[in-house]
Motif scaffolding. Sequence first.
Motif, PDB file in Angstrom:
ATOM      1  N   VAL A 129       1.447 -10.809  22.822  1.00 33.40           N
ATOM      2  CA  VAL A 129       2.470 -10.812  23.862  1.00 33.40           C
ATOM      3  C   VAL A 129       3.002 -12.230  24.047  1.00 33.40           C
ATOM      4  O   VAL A 129       2.233 -13.155  24.292  1.00 33.40           O
ATOM      5  N   THR A 130       4.296 -12.356  23.940  1.00 35.34           N
ATOM      6  CA  THR A 130       4.940 -13.637  24.214  1.00 35.34           C
ATOM      7  C   THR A 130       5.610 -13.526  25.574  1.00 35.34           C
ATOM      8  O   THR A 130       6.393 -12.609  25.819  1.00 35.34           O
ATOM      9  N   THR A 131       5.247 -14.461  26.452  1.00 36.75           N
ATOM     10  CA  THR A 131       5.867 -14.524  27.779  1.00 36.75           C
ATOM     11  C   THR A 131       6.678 -15.806  27.863  1.00 36.75           C
ATOM     12  O   THR A 131       6.670 -16.625  26.940  1.00 36.75           O
ATOM     13  N   ASP A 132       7.327 -16.003  28.981  1.00 39.17           N
ATOM     14  CA  ASP A 132       8.056 -17.249  29.185  1.00 39.17           C
ATOM     15  C   ASP A 132       7.106 -18.413  29.469  1.00 39.17           C
ATOM     16  O   ASP A 132       7.529 -19.560  29.542  1.00 39.17           O
ATOM     17  N   LYS A 133       5.792 -18.142  29.569  1.00 41.81           N
ATOM     18  CA  LYS A 133       4.796 -19.183  29.834  1.00 41.81           C
ATOM     19  C   LYS A 133       3.847 -19.436  28.666  1.00 41.81           C
ATOM     20  O   LYS A 133       3.101 -20.397  28.679  1.00 41.81           O
ATOM     21  N   GLY A 134       3.812 -18.536  27.682  1.00 41.55           N
ATOM     22  CA  GLY A 134       2.897 -18.707  26.560  1.00 41.55           C
ATOM     23  C   GLY A 134       2.765 -17.439  25.731  1.00 41.55           C
ATOM     24  O   GLY A 134       3.413 -16.428  26.009  1.00 41.55           O
ATOM     25  N   THR A 135       1.887 -17.496  24.721  1.00 42.36           N
ATOM     26  CA  THR A 135       1.634 -16.338  23.864  1.00 42.36           C
ATOM     27  C   THR A 135       0.164 -15.957  23.995  1.00 42.36           C
ATOM     28  O   THR A 135      -0.716 -16.808  23.902  1.00 42.36           O
TER      29      THR A 135
END
Length: 182
Positions: free
Chosen positions: A122-128
């Motif tokens: 999962v890639t988020t706007d804060k990290g993977t």
Amino acid sequence: MNIKKIILFITIMVLSLVLVSCNSAKSMMHARENELNASNDNKIADTHFNKIMEALKNEDKEGLKKIFSPNALKEAKDIDGGIDYIMKFYKGNIKSKDVAHEVSEENEHGKKTKEIKVSYTVTTDKGTYIVFFIDKLVDTKKPDNIGLYMLQIIKESDKEKEFDGGGDKTRCAGIYRPDTLK
């Protein structure tokens, strides 16, 4: 005499074709059944992933707990501490995700079990992150095992040292936390 041989040959050929077509139809039915099971497994995995993400987003500790099987909750060491940890650890809104899963089934003297291991990157706007869970889908012998057994969320950069797909190193009831935090 030649006519008898021809009739015999034609009869053998027709019977052979009928037998081959029956086997082919069975193979096609079995392949379709496997395809439907895989599709259903994907839907179950996505449903549970979405429930986990929803609970994390809303900081819904009880909602996350409800996803776990009764036996996993009994076996887990400090489920509440694990939930607190994972809610602080996972950050951001999902931008993309990739999924892989593995299904194992057993049928021992009519006692059926089915387990799915699911790994999302999962890639988020804060990290993977890697979001991994083990879900018991069927257990006719011990129905209290049905539900989420294990949840692990780690940074993708920690994959080499913290992830083994629920093997001996990381498999636990409840929420996995690295040894440095336990």
